[in-house]
Design an enzyme around this catalytic site. Sequence first.
Site, mmCIF file in Angstrom:
data_model
loop_
_atom_site.group_PDB
_atom_site.id
_atom_site.type_symbol
_atom_site.label_atom_id
_atom_site.label_comp_id
_atom_site.label_asym_id
_atom_site.label_seq_id
_atom_site.Cartn_x
_atom_site.Cartn_y
_atom_site.Cartn_z
ATOM 1 N N TYR A 153 0.698 -1.250 -0.017
ATOM 2 C CA TYR A 153 -0.138 0.009 0.144
ATOM 3 C C TYR A 153 1.091 1.197 -0.143
ATOM 4 O O TYR A 153 1.854 1.308 0.828
ATOM 5 C CB TYR A 153 -0.850 -0.096 1.455
ATOM 6 C CG TYR A 153 -1.941 1.201 1.423
ATOM 7 C CD1 TYR A 153 -2.841 1.423 0.512
ATOM 8 C CD2 TYR A 153 -1.554 2.218 2.274
ATOM 9 C CE1 TYR A 153 -3.633 2.515 0.472
ATOM 10 C CE2 TYR A 153 -2.713 3.266 2.417
ATOM 11 C CZ TYR A 153 -3.616 3.344 1.663
ATOM 12 O OH TYR A 153 -4.238 4.618 1.553
ATOM 13 N N ASP A 203 9.215 2.716 0.166
ATOM 14 C CA ASP A 203 8.187 3.402 1.055
ATOM 15 C C ASP A 203 8.061 2.977 2.480
ATOM 16 O O ASP A 203 7.653 1.712 2.842
ATOM 17 C CB ASP A 203 6.837 3.078 0.416
ATOM 18 C CG ASP A 203 5.781 3.506 1.176
ATOM 19 O OD1 ASP A 203 5.814 4.376 2.065
ATOM 20 O OD2 ASP A 203 4.502 3.486 0.731
ATOM 21 N N LYS A 225 3.790 8.708 9.077
ATOM 22 C CA LYS A 225 3.552 8.031 10.395
ATOM 23 C C LYS A 225 4.429 8.738 11.455
ATOM 24 O O LYS A 225 4.222 9.814 11.852
ATOM 25 C CB LYS A 225 3.259 6.772 10.241
ATOM 26 C CG LYS A 225 2.042 6.326 9.137
ATOM 27 C CD LYS A 225 1.544 4.957 9.160
ATOM 28 C CE LYS A 225 0.381 4.926 8.241
ATOM 29 N NZ LYS A 225 0.454 4.270 7.014
HETATM 30 C C1 LIG Z 1 -0.187 4.558 5.576
HETATM 31 C C2 LIG Z 1 0.744 4.406 4.327
HETATM 32 C C3 LIG Z 1 1.007 5.190 3.338
HETATM 33 C C4 LIG Z 1 -0.142 6.383 3.158
HETATM 34 O O1 LIG Z 1 0.185 7.423 4.417
HETATM 35 P P1 LIG Z 1 -1.046 8.602 4.584
HETATM 36 O O2 LIG Z 1 -0.314 9.453 5.701
HETATM 37 O O3 LIG Z 1 -2.187 7.472 5.168
HETATM 38 O O4 LIG Z 1 -1.388 9.106 3.312
HETATM 39 C C5 LIG Z 1 1.715 5.055 2.409
HETATM 40 N N1 LIG Z 1 2.644 3.890 2.350
HETATM 41 C C6 LIG Z 1 2.612 3.058 3.378
HETATM 42 C C7 LIG Z 1 3.499 2.273 3.479
HETATM 43 C C8 LIG Z 1 1.639 3.175 4.590
HETATM 44 O O5 LIG Z 1 1.626 2.465 5.558
#
Ligand SMILES: *Cc1c(COP(=O)(O)O)cnc(C)c1O
Length: 429
Positions: free
Chosen positions: A142, A236, A264
């Site tokens: 994701y 990511d 995060k």
């Molecule tokens: C949570 C998440 C995102 C998106 O971040 P948001 O602040 O919710 O837009 C992107 N990549 C990973 C791996 C994530 O866990």
Amino acid sequence: MTTNHDLFTRGLKVMPGGVNSPVRAFRSVGGTPNFIAEGQGAFVTDIEGTVFLDYVQSYGASILGHAHPVVIAAIENAAKRGTTFGAPTAGEVNLAEALVDRIDGMEQVRLVSSGTEATMSAIRLARGATGRDKIVKFVGNYHGHSDALLASAGSGVIEGLDLGETATPDSAGVTAGAVADTIVVPYNVVPTLDESVAVVIVEPVAANMGLIAPRSGFLEGLRSECDRVGALLLFDEVICGFRLARGGASEFLSVHPDLWCFGKVIGGGLPVGAYGGSTELMAQISPLGPVYQAGTLSGNPLATAAGLAVLDLLTVDAYQQLERTAERLAKGLRRAFADAGVEARVPRVGPLVGLFFGPELPLDFEGARASVSLGRYPQFFHGMLDAGIALAPGPYEVMFPSLAHQDSDIDRTTDVAASVAAAMAAGAR
Ligand SMILES: *Cc1c(COP(=O)(O)O)cnc(C)c1O
């Protein structure tokens, strides 16, 4: 007294599904979501006054636990001086320095306001810098909700889908054109690339299809395949960054990408994301280069103050403590399921803990989906919730023990898990 049900009913009238992010709506586990009134450390209290030991921790945005006094003080101090200016502030430089200092090979960052913005902008940068269009992503990873990345995505995206489908695109409203240059391949297998590929984006440890560790050689293989065809490698690290280790996934796994995305943890509970790379690569971003990206609230004073306060507290000792806590949790859960005779696998990578029902440890999305299709997670989730332990309301998420979780909290969790597992084995759940 206002109940969760009252608020959810009001919410359903004025917000789609009653929520502002889909997984919160409890649709994959059933029931009414708890509306949180406050959090302290490892605990949250809902508006009915019920206290829960919290393993959601804002999906990893909160690593110290809720309402840490140092973070609250940093936010208060910043707020007194004004909340946003549209002009540069010292907080941005301080947070950027802290990030660059900790991530080996990352020389510059651009701060944004979410993980979604970070990955979306980093993809644009990769395309701009290479002059190529194609991007490669892995099924079940994701990367937020920008159009080009909503193809075979993990986390809440899966729950909106029929489980039999990994349709491309994942969402209505995303045009076939928007994902036409997105190539989707299975996790943990190194794809063969060609010179049309701008960038390979990967969760170095997959944490949005349950927890799936990279197979030995997978990330190394991606690194050399990207080098072979001149594609960029993007980690990511929105979950992994500053959680696996002080230097993030690249330190923890000893593979270095060309581009990093964070979110995060680095916002200390406020909205922040960041993407970064070498000075040369980042020179492609406006105002220096031709790749445009901007934000009214980017580098917000409250968010940078909170993020910096968190990073300052994340010492080597803190990471060791987190890992010990996670190991105690994983071991206790494994024992609980084994004793009850419930088939389950509890993977752990550093301070992250996953849970898959069934005999197999999944290595990719197909495996994760097979586990979820057993349908056991909702039973476990509600058993735990009834006993005051809040896990994520979806089977594709991971557990986020924080620095505020004490050994006694972990032991209570695994004791409760043992009785829930026993009830499941007896068919009572
Ligand atoms: C949570 C998440 C995102 C998106 O971040 P948001 O602040 O919710 O837009 C992107 N990549 C990973 C791996 C994530 O866990």
